[in-house]
Design a protein around this motif. Sequence first.
Motif, PDB file in Angstrom:
ATOM      1  N   ASN A  30       3.608  67.552 103.628  1.00  0.00           N
ATOM      2  CA  ASN A  30       3.098  66.454 104.470  1.00  0.00           C
ATOM      3  C   ASN A  30       3.645  65.094 104.110  1.00  0.00           C
ATOM      4  N   ALA A  31       3.879  64.850 103.062  1.00  0.00           N
ATOM      5  CA  ALA A  31       4.367  63.648 102.513  1.00  0.00           C
ATOM      6  C   ALA A  31       5.713  63.300 103.152  1.00  0.00           C
ATOM      7  N   ALA A  32       6.481  64.361 103.174  1.00  0.00           N
ATOM      8  CA  ALA A  32       8.101  64.264 103.684  1.00  0.00           C
ATOM      9  C   ALA A  32       7.928  64.072 105.187  1.00  0.00           C
ATOM     10  N   ILE A  33       6.960  64.995 105.880  1.00  0.00           N
ATOM     11  CA  ILE A  33       6.758  64.543 107.289  1.00  0.00           C
ATOM     12  C   ILE A  33       6.413  63.204 107.728  1.00  0.00           C
ATOM     13  N   ALA A  34       4.956  62.675 106.869  1.00  0.00           N
ATOM     14  CA  ALA A  34       4.862  61.181 107.022  1.00  0.00           C
ATOM     15  C   ALA A  34       5.921  60.251 106.958  1.00  0.00           C
ATOM     16  N   HIS A  35       6.787  60.394 105.946  1.00  0.00           N
ATOM     17  CA  HIS A  35       7.953  59.718 105.661  1.00  0.00           C
ATOM     18  C   HIS A  35       8.644  59.546 106.933  1.00  0.00           C
ATOM     19  N   ALA A  36       9.079  60.855 107.212  1.00  0.00           N
ATOM     20  CA  ALA A  36      10.113  61.008 108.558  1.00  0.00           C
ATOM     21  C   ALA A  36       9.446  60.191 109.732  1.00  0.00           C
ATOM     22  N   ARG A  37       8.296  60.595 109.786  1.00  0.00           N
ATOM     23  CA  ARG A  37       7.553  60.119 111.202  1.00  0.00           C
ATOM     24  C   ARG A  37       7.406  58.347 111.208  1.00  0.00           C
ATOM     25  N   SER A  38       7.458  57.602 109.822  1.00  0.00           N
ATOM     26  CA  SER A  38       7.453  56.434 109.732  1.00  0.00           C
ATOM     27  C   SER A  38       8.781  55.738 109.826  1.00  0.00           C
ATOM     28  N   ALA A  39       9.835  56.363 109.411  1.00  0.00           N
ATOM     29  CA  ALA A  39      11.329  56.031 109.202  1.00  0.00           C
ATOM     30  C   ALA A  39      11.978  56.129 110.580  1.00  0.00           C
ATOM     31  N   PHE A  40      11.716  57.182 111.381  1.00  0.00           N
ATOM     32  CA  PHE A  40      12.410  57.338 112.606  1.00  0.00           C
ATOM     33  C   PHE A  40      11.473  57.475 113.713  1.00  0.00           C
ATOM     34  N   ALA A  41      11.674  56.473 114.696  1.00  0.00           N
ATOM     35  CA  ALA A  41      11.091  56.570 116.150  1.00  0.00           C
ATOM     36  C   ALA A  41      11.280  57.856 116.813  1.00  0.00           C
ATOM     37  N   GLN A  42      12.368  58.481 116.916  1.00  0.00           N
ATOM     38  CA  GLN A  42      12.788  59.753 117.362  1.00  0.00           C
ATOM     39  C   GLN A  42      12.618  60.999 116.432  1.00  0.00           C
ATOM     40  N   GLY A  43      12.433  60.612 115.238  1.00  0.00           N
ATOM     41  CA  GLY A  43      12.666  61.787 114.203  1.00  0.00           C
ATOM     42  C   GLY A  43      14.117  61.778 113.809  1.00  0.00           C
ATOM     43  N   PRO A  44      14.535  62.448 112.717  1.00  0.00           N
ATOM     44  CA  PRO A  44      15.798  62.568 112.003  1.00  0.00           C
ATOM     45  C   PRO A  44      16.747  63.407 113.088  1.00  0.00           C
ATOM     46  N   ASP A  45      17.941  63.387 113.094  1.00  0.00           N
ATOM     47  CA  ASP A  45      18.731  64.215 113.872  1.00  0.00           C
ATOM     48  C   ASP A  45      19.519  65.268 113.126  1.00  0.00           C
ATOM     49  N   VAL A  46      19.241  65.095 111.690  1.00  0.00           N
ATOM     50  CA  VAL A  46      19.644  66.269 110.749  1.00  0.00           C
ATOM     51  C   VAL A  46      18.940  65.835 109.424  1.00  0.00           C
ATOM     52  N   ILE A  47      18.593  66.894 108.812  1.00  0.00           N
ATOM     53  CA  ILE A  47      17.928  66.789 107.633  1.00  0.00           C
ATOM     54  C   ILE A  47      18.739  67.538 106.756  1.00  0.00           C
ATOM     55  N   ILE A  48      19.010  66.665 105.319  1.00  0.00           N
ATOM     56  CA  ILE A  48      19.792  66.973 104.435  1.00  0.00           C
ATOM     57  C   ILE A  48      18.935  67.391 103.156  1.00  0.00           C
ATOM     58  N   GLY A  49      18.898  68.630 102.652  1.00  0.00           N
ATOM     59  CA  GLY A  49      18.108  69.040 101.597  1.00  0.00           C
ATOM     60  C   GLY A  49      19.155  69.038 100.437  1.00  0.00           C
ATOM     61  N   ILE A  50      18.788  68.511  99.274  1.00  0.00           N
ATOM     62  CA  ILE A  50      19.691  68.243  97.843  1.00  0.00           C
ATOM     63  C   ILE A  50      18.818  68.684  96.952  1.00  0.00           C
TER      64      ILE A  50
END
Length: 124
Positions: free
Chosen positions: A47-67
Amino acid sequence: MDLRIAAPLLIGSLCLTPAGARLAPPADAPASALSGGAPEPSTDIVNAAIAHARSAFAQGPDVIIGIGGGSNLDVSKVTGVVLAHGGTPFDYFGEYKVPGPIAPVIAVPTTAGTGSEVGRAGVI
């Protein structure tokens, strides 16, 4: 292969990147990174990752890079599902719950053993 990544979201153990290495998207690309993760990730982390993504990107990220280890890769996958289809992580627990495609997830494993980088499931 040119992936034309314009808005990447990096989720992972940023402390594991080698000294001097960093994600370097084009200067005009909106990029965001979320450091964190846990050996056994919870829905709170997702949920923290989702909230972070929604606040950082108006249209959402076009790719998610997991490391990182399997946990970070699983958080990346589940985050991608919820960003694409809405709801909460709980809505997708179980088999055949994901209704369609999500943004691409690039998995960069830094450990061996979980196989998360090749699996479709996310263990939360």
